[in-house]
Design an enzyme around this catalytic site. Structure first.
Site, mmCIF file in Angstrom:
data_model
loop_
_atom_site.group_PDB
_atom_site.id
_atom_site.type_symbol
_atom_site.label_atom_id
_atom_site.label_comp_id
_atom_site.label_asym_id
_atom_site.label_seq_id
_atom_site.Cartn_x
_atom_site.Cartn_y
_atom_site.Cartn_z
ATOM 1 N N LYS A 57 -11.270 23.306 -17.895
ATOM 2 C CA LYS A 57 -10.604 22.006 -17.243
ATOM 3 C C LYS A 57 -10.846 21.294 -18.066
ATOM 4 O O LYS A 57 -11.204 20.618 -18.850
ATOM 5 C CB LYS A 57 -11.922 21.985 -16.538
ATOM 6 C CG LYS A 57 -12.109 20.987 -15.152
ATOM 7 C CD LYS A 57 -12.931 20.964 -13.585
ATOM 8 C CE LYS A 57 -14.466 19.981 -14.624
ATOM 9 N NZ LYS A 57 -13.155 18.634 -14.283
ATOM 10 N N ASP A 115 -7.776 19.263 -13.327
ATOM 11 C CA ASP A 115 -8.276 18.157 -12.212
ATOM 12 C C ASP A 115 -8.376 16.604 -12.552
ATOM 13 O O ASP A 115 -8.749 15.638 -12.987
ATOM 14 C CB ASP A 115 -10.489 18.153 -13.117
ATOM 15 C CG ASP A 115 -10.954 17.768 -12.273
ATOM 16 O OD1 ASP A 115 -10.273 17.764 -10.865
ATOM 17 O OD2 ASP A 115 -12.119 17.501 -12.289
ATOM 18 N N LYS A 121 -7.233 15.048 -9.929
ATOM 19 C CA LYS A 121 -7.692 14.704 -8.774
ATOM 20 C C LYS A 121 -6.566 13.513 -8.201
ATOM 21 O O LYS A 121 -6.832 12.256 -7.514
ATOM 22 C CB LYS A 121 -9.113 13.507 -8.473
ATOM 23 C CG LYS A 121 -9.658 14.881 -9.022
ATOM 24 C CD LYS A 121 -11.857 14.005 -8.731
ATOM 25 C CE LYS A 121 -12.834 14.313 -9.202
ATOM 26 N NZ LYS A 121 -12.812 15.378 -10.476
ATOM 27 N N LEU A 122 -5.253 14.069 -7.424
ATOM 28 C CA LEU A 122 -3.967 13.547 -7.531
ATOM 29 C C LEU A 122 -4.624 12.571 -5.824
ATOM 30 O O LEU A 122 -5.041 13.392 -5.236
ATOM 31 C CB LEU A 122 -2.642 14.059 -7.539
ATOM 32 C CG LEU A 122 -2.536 15.137 -8.438
ATOM 33 C CD1 LEU A 122 -1.331 15.531 -8.800
ATOM 34 C CD2 LEU A 122 -1.937 13.810 -10.240
ATOM 35 N N ASP A 138 -1.372 9.583 -4.342
ATOM 36 C CA ASP A 138 -0.666 8.706 -3.873
ATOM 37 C C ASP A 138 0.307 9.093 -2.596
ATOM 38 O O ASP A 138 -0.074 10.156 -1.819
ATOM 39 C CB ASP A 138 0.311 8.859 -5.343
ATOM 40 C CG ASP A 138 0.927 7.677 -5.676
ATOM 41 O OD1 ASP A 138 1.094 7.153 -4.705
ATOM 42 O OD2 ASP A 138 0.511 7.663 -7.082
ATOM 43 N N PRO A 174 3.224 11.750 -1.227
ATOM 44 C CA PRO A 174 4.148 12.436 -1.099
ATOM 45 C C PRO A 174 4.941 12.926 -2.303
ATOM 46 O O PRO A 174 4.498 14.180 -3.106
ATOM 47 C CB PRO A 174 4.353 12.743 0.534
ATOM 48 C CG PRO A 174 3.514 11.954 1.141
ATOM 49 C CD PRO A 174 3.678 10.845 0.585
ATOM 50 N N THR A 223 -18.833 13.306 -5.319
ATOM 51 C CA THR A 223 -20.268 13.496 -5.098
ATOM 52 C C THR A 223 -21.328 12.090 -5.678
ATOM 53 O O THR A 223 -22.256 11.723 -5.263
ATOM 54 C CB THR A 223 -20.852 14.268 -6.269
ATOM 55 O OG1 THR A 223 -20.729 14.449 -7.721
ATOM 56 C CG2 THR A 223 -21.407 15.630 -5.682
ATOM 57 N N ARG A 231 -26.410 24.024 -14.040
ATOM 58 C CA ARG A 231 -26.986 24.116 -15.723
ATOM 59 C C ARG A 231 -27.916 25.659 -15.313
ATOM 60 O O ARG A 231 -28.118 26.614 -14.754
ATOM 61 C CB ARG A 231 -27.999 22.830 -14.902
ATOM 62 C CG ARG A 231 -27.593 21.448 -14.977
ATOM 63 C CD ARG A 231 -27.734 21.245 -15.964
ATOM 64 N NE ARG A 231 -26.395 19.739 -15.638
ATOM 65 C CZ ARG A 231 -25.478 19.344 -15.295
ATOM 66 N NH1 ARG A 231 -24.416 20.337 -15.935
ATOM 67 N NH2 ARG A 231 -25.531 17.950 -15.388
ATOM 68 N N ARG A 240 -21.947 20.138 -19.201
ATOM 69 C CA ARG A 240 -22.163 19.227 -20.447
ATOM 70 C C ARG A 240 -23.703 20.167 -20.747
ATOM 71 O O ARG A 240 -24.233 20.730 -22.090
ATOM 72 C CB ARG A 240 -23.064 18.261 -19.954
ATOM 73 C CG ARG A 240 -22.711 16.573 -20.254
ATOM 74 C CD ARG A 240 -23.062 15.634 -19.737
ATOM 75 N NE ARG A 240 -22.674 15.965 -18.146
ATOM 76 C CZ ARG A 240 -22.646 14.304 -17.130
ATOM 77 N NH1 ARG A 240 -23.752 13.769 -17.586
ATOM 78 N NH2 ARG A 240 -22.907 14.949 -15.507
HETATM 79 O O1 C5P Z 1 -22.352 17.323 -15.216
HETATM 80 P P1 C5P Z 1 -21.059 18.213 -15.998
HETATM 81 O O2 C5P Z 1 -20.992 18.172 -16.955
HETATM 82 O O3 C5P Z 1 -21.903 19.715 -15.884
HETATM 83 O O4 C5P Z 1 -20.138 17.937 -15.498
HETATM 84 C C1 C5P Z 1 -18.718 18.992 -15.292
HETATM 85 C C2 C5P Z 1 -17.728 18.763 -14.948
HETATM 86 O O5 C5P Z 1 -18.097 18.820 -13.458
HETATM 87 C C3 C5P Z 1 -17.185 17.283 -15.672
HETATM 88 O O6 C5P Z 1 -15.300 17.903 -15.843
HETATM 89 C C4 C5P Z 1 -17.053 16.217 -13.854
HETATM 90 O O7 C5P Z 1 -15.297 16.149 -13.519
HETATM 91 C C5 C5P Z 1 -17.211 17.722 -12.637
HETATM 92 N N1 C5P Z 1 -18.316 17.554 -12.174
HETATM 93 C C6 C5P Z 1 -17.736 16.788 -11.084
HETATM 94 N N2 C5P Z 1 -19.087 16.633 -9.208
HETATM 95 C C7 C5P Z 1 -20.307 16.416 -9.793
HETATM 96 C C8 C5P Z 1 -20.584 16.178 -11.537
HETATM 97 C C9 C5P Z 1 -19.882 17.126 -12.248
HETATM 98 O O8 C5P Z 1 -16.571 17.416 -10.202
HETATM 99 N N3 C5P Z 1 -21.063 15.737 -9.147
#
Ligand code: C5P
Length: 257
Positions: free
Chosen positions: A47, A73, A75-76, A78, A80, A132, A193, A225
């Site tokens: 990603k 990723d 996240k467009l 804008d 159309p 989120t 995780r 992460r």
């Molecule tokens: O938290 P982590 O490092 O696992 O996130 C991985 C990916 O997930 C990141 O690239 C982030 O853009 C996305 N992410 C998300 N919404 C969240 C947490 C992470 O879209 N709440």
């Protein structure tokens, strides 16, 4: 949704690694290291988010797409015509999935879907509903009525009716989305995780193991992460992939109906 999309039950969940910078060199070295390891076979895609795309853009996208499926990723959101052009450009880069904001509205979503169809059905389009990071107060300030869940469901319905292939959701929303929209939409789930990694104070409802998210009905599992920040990323990926293969114990009840 595009014609002929398989049901969720027929799909094996795919494991993706999120590359979020800070630099392409470091991310490329990590990707090379993981791909060269035995655990690399478990990695279905990468990603590429806005940070790394802004820094290294098409070069990184092409490098990744040549090795595994590319999840762009961006996240467009804008007008159309601009979003449709971005979909065409993403298709030319070899992206398998591309994200856009459902809040861009019906005409933006439909224009994106037409561009996808003209490109042969790829990239699959995944709509973000409510980030989120937003809370009720943020939504109220934006003028969205009814709270986070109602807003997310409303935006999901709008995007799916416009023809997107799926949604981005947290693991704990997956059961409700499956109940409402059935097995068709592809659901991409970040925030995963290893069970042992979960800090004591972690909100149990916001994280899941890959196996827990898959059991709930997710089909694109995004690791970030949990792998990148691990002392040994190769071992972390191997452990997470093994947990997915064995359907290992989920981290608590998160992601469960
Ligand atoms: O938290 P982590 O490092 O696992 O996130 C991985 C990916 O997930 C990141 O690239 C982030 O853009 C996305 N992410 C998300 N919404 C969240 C947490 C992470 O879209 N709440």
């Amino acid at each position: 949704m595009s014609a002929g999309a398989p049901s969720a039950a027929a799909r094996r969940p795919l494991l993706l690694l999120a590359l979020d910078g800070p630099g392409w060199e470091g991310d490329r070295r990590l990707a090379e290291r993981l791909l060269a390891s035995p655990a690399g076979a478990a990695l279905d895609g990468f990603k590429l988010g806005p940070a790394l795309f802004t820094a290294a853009g098409p070069e990184a996208a092409r490098w990744l797409a040549a090795r595994r499926a590319l999840f762009l990723d961006l996240k467009l959101h804008d007008i159309p015509a601009v979003v449709a052009e971005a979909v065409r450009a993403a298709a030319a880069l070899g992206a398998r999935w591309l994200t856009l904001h459902a809040a861009g509205g019906r005409r933006m979503l439909e224009a994106a879907c037409r561009a996808r169809d003209a490109a042969g059905g790829r990239p699959e389009l995944l709509a973000v509903t409510v980030l989120t990071s937003l809370e009720e107060a943020d939504l109220a300030a934006l003028g969205y009525a009814g709270g986070v869940e109602a807003t997310a469901l409303r935006l999901a319905a709008l995007a799916l009716e416009a023809g997107v292939d799926g949604l981005v959701a947290s693991a704990h929303e997956v059961p409700a989305l499956r109940r409402r929209f059935g097995p068709g939409p592809r659901l991409a789930v970040p925030g995963l995780r290893a069970a042992a990694d979960r800090p004591a104070g972690d909100d149990q409802r916001r994280v899941a193991t890959p196996a827990g998210a898959a059991a709930a009905g997710a089909d694109l599992l995004v690791l970030g992460r949990a792998v990148r920040a691990a002392a040994d990323p190769v071992a972390a990926l191997a452990e997470l992939a093994a947990g997915l293969e064995s359907g290992g114990a989920p981290a608590g009840e998160e992601g469960r109906p």
